[in-house]
Design an enzyme around this catalytic site. Structure first.
Site, PDB file in Angstrom:
ATOM      1  CG  ASP A   2      40.746  -2.316  45.690  1.00 54.79           C
ATOM      2  OD1 ASP A   2      41.147  -3.428  45.299  1.00 54.79           O
ATOM      3  OD2 ASP A   2      41.494  -1.459  46.197  1.00 54.79           O
ATOM      4  CG  ASP A  14      30.647   3.512  58.109  1.00 55.25           C
ATOM      5  OD1 ASP A  14      29.668   3.195  57.403  1.00 55.25           O
ATOM      6  OD2 ASP A  14      30.608   4.453  58.925  1.00 55.25           O
ATOM      7  CE1 TYR A  22      39.945   1.886  42.900  1.00 60.16           C
ATOM      8  CE2 TYR A  22      41.282   0.750  41.273  1.00 60.16           C
ATOM      9  CZ  TYR A  22      40.854   0.887  42.569  1.00 60.16           C
ATOM     10  OH  TYR A  22      41.317   0.033  43.533  1.00 60.16           O
ATOM     11  CG  ASP A  34      42.171  -7.121  49.113  1.00 55.86           C
ATOM     12  OD1 ASP A  34      41.783  -7.572  48.013  1.00 55.86           O
ATOM     13  OD2 ASP A  34      43.334  -6.709  49.316  1.00 55.86           O
ATOM     14  CE  LYS A  91      30.616   7.417  55.327  1.00 54.17           C
ATOM     15  NZ  LYS A  91      30.583   6.719  56.640  1.00 54.17           N
TER      16      LYS A  91
HETATM   17  C1  IPM Z   1      42.428  -5.481  42.469  1.00 55.78           C
HETATM   18  C2  IPM Z   1      43.743  -4.773  42.632  1.00 55.78           C
HETATM   19  C3  IPM Z   1      43.822  -3.662  41.602  1.00 55.78           C
HETATM   20  C4  IPM Z   1      42.720  -2.687  41.911  1.00 55.78           C
HETATM   21  C5  IPM Z   1      45.187  -2.956  41.498  1.00 55.78           C
HETATM   22  C6  IPM Z   1      46.307  -3.932  41.252  1.00 55.78           C
HETATM   23  C7  IPM Z   1      45.177  -1.884  40.445  1.00 55.78           C
HETATM   24  O1  IPM Z   1      43.909  -4.312  43.925  1.00 55.78           O
HETATM   25  O2  IPM Z   1      42.162  -5.994  41.361  1.00 55.78           O
HETATM   26  O3  IPM Z   1      41.680  -5.532  43.446  1.00 55.78           O
HETATM   27  O4  IPM Z   1      42.900  -1.784  42.749  1.00 55.78           O
HETATM   28  O5  IPM Z   1      41.660  -2.802  41.311  1.00 55.78           O
HETATM   29 MG    MG Z   2      42.416  -4.980  45.276  1.00 57.37          MG
END
Ligand code: IPM
Ligand code: MG
Length: 357
Positions: free
Chosen positions: A248, A224, A141, A252, A192
């Site tokens: 990240d 993975d 990032y 999710d 990884k």
């Molecule tokens: C998160 C989001 C952010 C990230 C974006 C909005 C920059 O997806 O906080 O997980 O990628 O960190």
């Molecule tokens: Mg995110």
């Protein structure tokens, strides 16, 4: 001494959900003697519209001065055409980097009342309680060099750099080990290492740190496989620690195991437990302004703030209990609605939590 909070509503559903969380904070202040002051500032698209920049200097200054930040969400289709360097997301990344919030805590907890909302079978997710510790201020990032360049052939090439220093890996792994000590005593480090030298080093540093935590059982897993295990048998995990980008993605996936990303809070902490607290979900521009968003992730972020920065674990428990009570009472926003429950809007959900408090 009074603690200074900075409220950053942001974009999309951000202002609506933050309004409900601020109701909770105000109730704790007025009825339960929580000693706080609250200030508000612009970030993300809202800041771009007002000042041309996603993280105005004034906002960063206030953020540096305060004890804790509550953020709604940033971003939206309206700003997608802008150069990547001034998109709303840069406001969020600038806060993380500017305040050195390197430790991102993302719990994935299944509320038993919502077991039906998960896309996985109830027996696979019931009782799920995972803590993902994501490194937040390093890795690909923020790595340099980055950009898009023109090759001699005339073709363009995009590039980003995955970098971690030993000290960056060491400090995030110690946060994760400490959390594992207070939980089930198991830590899974995700990398990884079979392909990327950077995460081979990651694995080595985490293994070295483990010597100081003999009571934690450390395991390493390739990303993975970790993604597969999360959807195959998620209850095998207690605490996971991983890089910025892997975290990240995995967070999710873990969030969805719990049925709704609308339920999950997060904390981003610096070395001294100063923190920024925000729901894991985004700004959901498609439902913004319709009183349909679920404010519970933001309200649960307030609970995390009480626990990790304001040192009020009893009050944190009180907020979490209030959320459980409204779920027990059958109140649901659209994202977690199921048969026989009562659908309510954003504001009614916030009011119900306040009443339960
Ligand atoms: C998160 C989001 C952010 C990230 C974006 C909005 C920059 O997806 O906080 O997980 O990628 O960190
Ligand atoms: Mg995110």
């Amino acid at each position: 001494m009074s603690k200074k909070l900075l409220i950053l509503p942001g974009d999309g559903i951000g202002p609506e959900i933050v309004t409900e969380a601020v109701k909770v904070l105000a109730t704790l202040r007025d009825d339960h003697a929580l000693d706080i002051t609250m200030d508000e500032a612009l970030v993300g698209g809202a800041a771009i519209d007002a000042t041309g920049h996603p993280l105005p200097d004034a906002t960063l200054e206030l953020a540096k001065e305060c004890d804790a930040i509550l953020l709604g969400a940033v971003g939206g289709t309206k700003w997608e055409g802008l150069d990547i360097s001034i998109r709303p997301e840069k406001g969020l990344l600038g806060l993380r980097a500017g305040l050195n919030l390197f430790a991102n805590l993302r719990p994935a907890i299944l509320y038993p009342q919502l077991a039906d909302a998960s896309s996985l079978k109830p027996e696979i997710v019931s009782g799920l309680d995972i803590m993902i510790v994501r490194e937040l201020t390093g890795g690909i990032y923020f790595g340099e060099p980055r950009g898009v360049r023109k090759l001699e052939s005339g073709e363009r090439q995009g590039f980003n750099t995955l970098v971690y220093t030993e000290s960056e890996v060491d400090r995030i792994s110690r946060v994760a080990f400490d959390i594992a000590m207070k939980r089930g005593g198991r830590l899974c480090s995700v990398d990884k290492a079979n392909v990327l030298e950077c995460t081979e080093l990651w694995r080595e540093v985490v293994t070295t740190a483990a010597a100081d935590y003999p009571d934690v059982e450390l395991e390493h897993m390739y990303v993975d496989n970790a993604a597969m295990q999360l959807v195959r048998a998620p209850k095998q995990f207690d605490v996971m620690v991983t890089t910025n980008m892997f975290g990240d993605i995995l967070s999710d996936a873990a969030a969805m195991l719990t049925g709704s990303i609308g339920m999950l809070p997060s904390a981003s902490l610096d070395e001294n437990s100063k923190g920024m607290y925000e729901p894991i979900h985004g700004s959901a521009p498609d439902i913004a302004g319709q009183n349909r968003a679920n404010p519970l992730a933001t309200i649960l972020s307030v609970a995390m703030m009480l626990r990790y920065t304001l040192d009020q674990p009893e009050m944190a428990g009180r907020v979490e209990k209030a959320v459980n009570q409204v779920l027990d009472a059958g109140l649901r926003t659209a994202d977690i609605m199921s048969d026989g429950m009562t659908e309510v809007g954003t504001d009614a959900m916030g009011d119900a939590v306040v009443a339960a408090l």
